[in-house]
Enzyme design. Sequence first.
Site, PDB file in Angstrom:
ATOM      1  N   HIS A 155       3.776   4.092  12.818  1.00 19.33           N
ATOM      2  CA  HIS A 155       3.995   4.060  11.365  1.00 19.33           C
ATOM      3  C   HIS A 155       5.063   5.106  11.060  1.00 19.33           C
ATOM      4  O   HIS A 155       4.786   6.302  11.072  1.00 19.33           O
ATOM      5  CB  HIS A 155       2.663   4.382  10.667  1.00 19.33           C
ATOM      6  CG  HIS A 155       2.754   4.482   9.182  1.00 19.33           C
ATOM      7  ND1 HIS A 155       2.381   3.456   8.346  1.00 19.33           N
ATOM      8  CD2 HIS A 155       3.167   5.477   8.370  1.00 19.33           C
ATOM      9  CE1 HIS A 155       2.555   3.821   7.085  1.00 19.33           C
ATOM     10  NE2 HIS A 155       3.033   5.048   7.071  1.00 19.33           N
ATOM     11  N   ASN A 212       8.880   4.466   3.810  1.00 21.01           N
ATOM     12  CA  ASN A 212       8.699   3.937   5.167  1.00 21.01           C
ATOM     13  C   ASN A 212      10.021   3.364   5.663  1.00 21.01           C
ATOM     14  O   ASN A 212      10.879   2.966   4.874  1.00 21.01           O
ATOM     15  CB  ASN A 212       7.684   2.782   5.157  1.00 21.01           C
ATOM     16  CG  ASN A 212       6.276   3.276   5.032  1.00 21.01           C
ATOM     17  OD1 ASN A 212       5.743   3.384   3.934  1.00 21.01           O
ATOM     18  ND2 ASN A 212       5.678   3.591   6.157  1.00 21.01           N
ATOM     19  N   HIS A 223       8.401   6.812   8.859  1.00 21.49           N
ATOM     20  CA  HIS A 223       9.112   6.977   7.581  1.00 21.49           C
ATOM     21  C   HIS A 223      10.569   7.305   7.902  1.00 21.49           C
ATOM     22  O   HIS A 223      10.895   7.783   8.989  1.00 21.49           O
ATOM     23  CB  HIS A 223       8.451   8.072   6.735  1.00 21.49           C
ATOM     24  CG  HIS A 223       7.192   7.595   6.069  1.00 21.49           C
ATOM     25  ND1 HIS A 223       7.130   7.284   4.735  1.00 21.49           N
ATOM     26  CD2 HIS A 223       5.964   7.333   6.564  1.00 21.49           C
ATOM     27  CE1 HIS A 223       5.911   6.868   4.431  1.00 21.49           C
ATOM     28  NE2 HIS A 223       5.166   6.893   5.536  1.00 21.49           N
ATOM     29  N   ARG A 274       0.845  -1.200   0.000  1.00 22.54           N
ATOM     30  CA  ARG A 274       0.000   0.000   0.000  1.00 22.54           C
ATOM     31  C   ARG A 274       0.885   1.257   0.000  1.00 22.54           C
ATOM     32  O   ARG A 274       1.061   1.896  -1.025  1.00 22.54           O
ATOM     33  CB  ARG A 274      -0.956  -0.029   1.209  1.00 22.54           C
ATOM     34  CG  ARG A 274      -2.120   0.936   1.108  1.00 22.54           C
ATOM     35  CD  ARG A 274      -1.784   2.341   1.512  1.00 22.54           C
ATOM     36  NE  ARG A 274      -1.323   2.440   2.894  1.00 22.54           N
ATOM     37  CZ  ARG A 274      -0.785   3.543   3.404  1.00 22.54           C
ATOM     38  NH1 ARG A 274      -0.638   4.632   2.669  1.00 22.54           N
ATOM     39  NH2 ARG A 274      -0.352   3.574   4.669  1.00 22.54           N
ATOM     40  N   ASP A 275       1.511   1.566   1.105  1.00 24.17           N
ATOM     41  CA  ASP A 275       2.322   2.793   1.182  1.00 24.17           C
ATOM     42  C   ASP A 275       3.475   2.732   0.176  1.00 24.17           C
ATOM     43  O   ASP A 275       3.824   3.728  -0.465  1.00 24.17           O
ATOM     44  CB  ASP A 275       2.870   2.943   2.606  1.00 24.17           C
ATOM     45  CG  ASP A 275       3.101   4.382   3.015  1.00 24.17           C
ATOM     46  OD1 ASP A 275       3.469   5.182   2.153  1.00 24.17           O
ATOM     47  OD2 ASP A 275       2.932   4.696   4.206  1.00 24.17           O
ATOM     48  N   CYS A 306       3.711   9.367   1.022  1.00 25.17           N
ATOM     49  CA  CYS A 306       2.388   9.852   0.647  1.00 25.17           C
ATOM     50  C   CYS A 306       2.543  10.820  -0.527  1.00 25.17           C
ATOM     51  O   CYS A 306       3.254  11.820  -0.417  1.00 25.17           O
ATOM     52  CB  CYS A 306       1.740  10.565   1.836  1.00 25.17           C
ATOM     53  SG  CYS A 306       0.170  11.323   1.388  1.00 25.17           S
TER      54      CYS A 306
HETATM   55  N1  COA Z   1     -12.588   3.650  -3.553  1.00 25.82           N
HETATM   56  C1  COA Z   1     -12.728   3.620  -4.883  1.00 25.82           C
HETATM   57  N2  COA Z   1     -13.220   4.644  -5.613  1.00 25.82           N
HETATM   58  C2  COA Z   1     -13.575   5.755  -4.961  1.00 25.82           C
HETATM   59  C3  COA Z   1     -13.453   5.868  -3.581  1.00 25.82           C
HETATM   60  C4  COA Z   1     -12.945   4.771  -2.879  1.00 25.82           C
HETATM   61  N3  COA Z   1     -12.770   4.802  -1.561  1.00 25.82           N
HETATM   62  N4  COA Z   1     -13.872   7.069  -3.198  1.00 25.82           N
HETATM   63  C5  COA Z   1     -14.267   7.729  -4.302  1.00 25.82           C
HETATM   64  N5  COA Z   1     -14.093   6.924  -5.379  1.00 25.82           N
HETATM   65  C6  COA Z   1     -14.360   7.257  -6.754  1.00 25.82           C
HETATM   66  C7  COA Z   1     -15.723   7.870  -6.960  1.00 25.82           C
HETATM   67  O1  COA Z   1     -16.684   6.869  -7.208  1.00 25.82           O
HETATM   68  C8  COA Z   1     -15.521   8.779  -8.142  1.00 25.82           C
HETATM   69  O2  COA Z   1     -15.486   8.005  -9.314  1.00 25.82           O
HETATM   70  P1  COA Z   1     -16.152   8.543 -10.678  1.00 25.82           P
HETATM   71  O3  COA Z   1     -15.438   9.822 -10.995  1.00 25.82           O
HETATM   72  O4  COA Z   1     -15.874   7.445 -11.647  1.00 25.82           O
HETATM   73  O5  COA Z   1     -17.590   8.758 -10.348  1.00 25.82           O
HETATM   74  C9  COA Z   1     -14.106   9.301  -7.925  1.00 25.82           C
HETATM   75  O6  COA Z   1     -13.439   8.305  -7.114  1.00 25.82           O
HETATM   76  C10 COA Z   1     -14.071  10.645  -7.208  1.00 25.82           C
HETATM   77  O7  COA Z   1     -14.919  10.571  -6.086  1.00 25.82           O
HETATM   78  P2  COA Z   1     -15.192  11.777  -5.088  1.00 25.82           P
HETATM   79  O8  COA Z   1     -16.106  11.320  -4.010  1.00 25.82           O
HETATM   80  O9  COA Z   1     -15.594  12.996  -5.888  1.00 25.82           O
HETATM   81  O10 COA Z   1     -13.805  11.980  -4.410  1.00 25.82           O
HETATM   82  P3  COA Z   1     -12.800  13.193  -4.481  1.00 25.82           P
HETATM   83  O11 COA Z   1     -12.342  13.400  -5.889  1.00 25.82           O
HETATM   84  O12 COA Z   1     -13.337  14.352  -3.709  1.00 25.82           O
HETATM   85  O13 COA Z   1     -11.568  12.555  -3.656  1.00 25.82           O
HETATM   86  C11 COA Z   1     -11.025  10.899  -2.019  1.00 25.82           C
HETATM   87  C12 COA Z   1     -11.723  12.214  -2.311  1.00 25.82           C
HETATM   88  C13 COA Z   1     -10.941  10.748  -0.519  1.00 25.82           C
HETATM   89  C14 COA Z   1     -11.811   9.762  -2.604  1.00 25.82           C
HETATM   90  C15 COA Z   1      -9.624  10.927  -2.664  1.00 25.82           C
HETATM   91  O14 COA Z   1      -8.992  12.127  -2.333  1.00 25.82           O
HETATM   92  C16 COA Z   1      -8.765   9.746  -2.236  1.00 25.82           C
HETATM   93  O15 COA Z   1      -9.009   8.617  -2.617  1.00 25.82           O
HETATM   94  N6  COA Z   1      -7.709  10.004  -1.470  1.00 25.82           N
HETATM   95  C17 COA Z   1      -6.834   8.963  -0.997  1.00 25.82           C
HETATM   96  C18 COA Z   1      -5.500   9.537  -0.755  1.00 25.82           C
HETATM   97  C19 COA Z   1      -4.501   8.479  -0.340  1.00 25.82           C
HETATM   98  O16 COA Z   1      -4.684   7.287  -0.493  1.00 25.82           O
HETATM   99  N7  COA Z   1      -3.358   8.976   0.163  1.00 25.82           N
HETATM  100  C20 COA Z   1      -2.275   8.148   0.536  1.00 25.82           C
HETATM  101  C21 COA Z   1      -2.501   7.398   1.796  1.00 25.82           C
HETATM  102  S1  COA Z   1      -2.329   8.368   3.231  1.00 25.82           S
HETATM  103 ZN    ZN Z   2       3.094   6.278   5.376  1.00 28.29          ZN
END
Ligand code: COA
Ligand code: ZN
Length: 332
Positions: free
Chosen positions: A226, A268, A228, A31-32, A259
């Site tokens: 956790h 990490n 880094h 993942r990370d 990240c």
């Molecule tokens: N899993 C899979 N797909 C997801 C999802 C999830 N948890 N959450 C949202 N989506 C999809 C939506 O269905 C949408 O798809 P579409 O455009 O095909 O309809 C798209 O992603 C955008 O969704 P939305 O609710 O508008 O999200 P957003 O663009 O405001 O983004 C997050 C918000 C939280 C979903 C996004 O910023 C994110 O995934 N961040 C994770 C960051 C991360 O992993 N960082 C590293 C680890 S710390």
């Molecule tokens: Zn991390």
Amino acid sequence: MSATQNDQMSGSSQGNGATKPAVDIVEVAPRDGFQVVKPFIETDLKIRIIEALAASGLKRMEIGAFVSPKAIPQMADITEIMQRVTLPAGLRTAVLVPNRKGLEMAVEAGVKDIHWVVSVSESHNQNNVRRSVNESLQELRAAWEGVQRDDVRVRFNLATAFDCPFEGRTDESAVFACLDAALAFLPPGEIGIADTTGRAATDHVRSLFTSLQERYGPQGVTFAFHGHDTYNLGVANALAAYDAGIRSFDGAAAGLGGCPFAPGASGNTATEDLVFAFEHMGVSTGIDLEALLNAADLAMTVAPELAAGRIRQVPRARALSGFGAASQGIAA
Ligand code: COA
Ligand code: ZN
């Protein structure tokens, strides 16, 4: 749970003549480690790496994330990975989720350990998940109340708990405020405390974990660290956390990780470096270092330019020449 109860649960080991509490290592490279790699890593290779890591005796692994594929394209194949990967029955597989949709997808996919990430700092939370800290907490509350099941555990993962790439050092009081809010509705369990940028100094790690355990330990909360390794303090910080009573540690094979929404953060702390350090001190990890190093060599191939850690670079025979009192000199 008290530190003593925790030690009894995780067992203890004999090393250097002393009895020391064992640790739990949570492998987070899938993942990370992978999330920061730009070119898409073929699903087959991800599965081979996850299976090789699991074969080293790890008991816990974050195998991916249910996140927006637009935010992190590298995680888009998590459902396929979960369907195809073959893992030992005893392995606790976890995924990271940032929102309600992720939690629901993870539960639907049969995941029992869900790591929900929220940052202490507003600016990193906005950058990472496009929500205020309060919005993330309220969403977690509603999502958890919606899916709550006895066989599903949520580990609240608190990012930027020491340092934020935008706001600098994090106040202890802000960490407490987040945890107070989350523990108002989450059952007591393990909470992940992340040094997202790797900028925490060892005294800070020791003091925050000491305060956290004093404040939340009596409620039955335990903590995972956790870390880094951006500033080469990863292992030292883990050992400081261990001294403060922490028994659960995230690491990423080959020191991959970071990240994408935290500028300046690198990988990490390498799992193999943590395992070497703990085993050398007589602290049992339950992990076969040779098998882990082989898996880390495979993990490294996804992004050799991002790989780090020290122990992989030591001639293998020397790295494996015994720990603690059983250490042997190997001239090779
Ligand atoms: N899993 C899979 N797909 C997801 C999802 C999830 N948890 N959450 C949202 N989506 C999809 C939506 O269905 C949408 O798809 P579409 O455009 O095909 O309809 C798209 O992603 C955008 O969704 P939305 O609710 O508008 O999200 P957003 O663009 O405001 O983004 C997050 C918000 C939280 C979903 C996004 O910023 C994110 O995934 N961040 C994770 C960051 C991360 O992993 N960082 C590293 C680890 S710390
Ligand atoms: Zn991390």
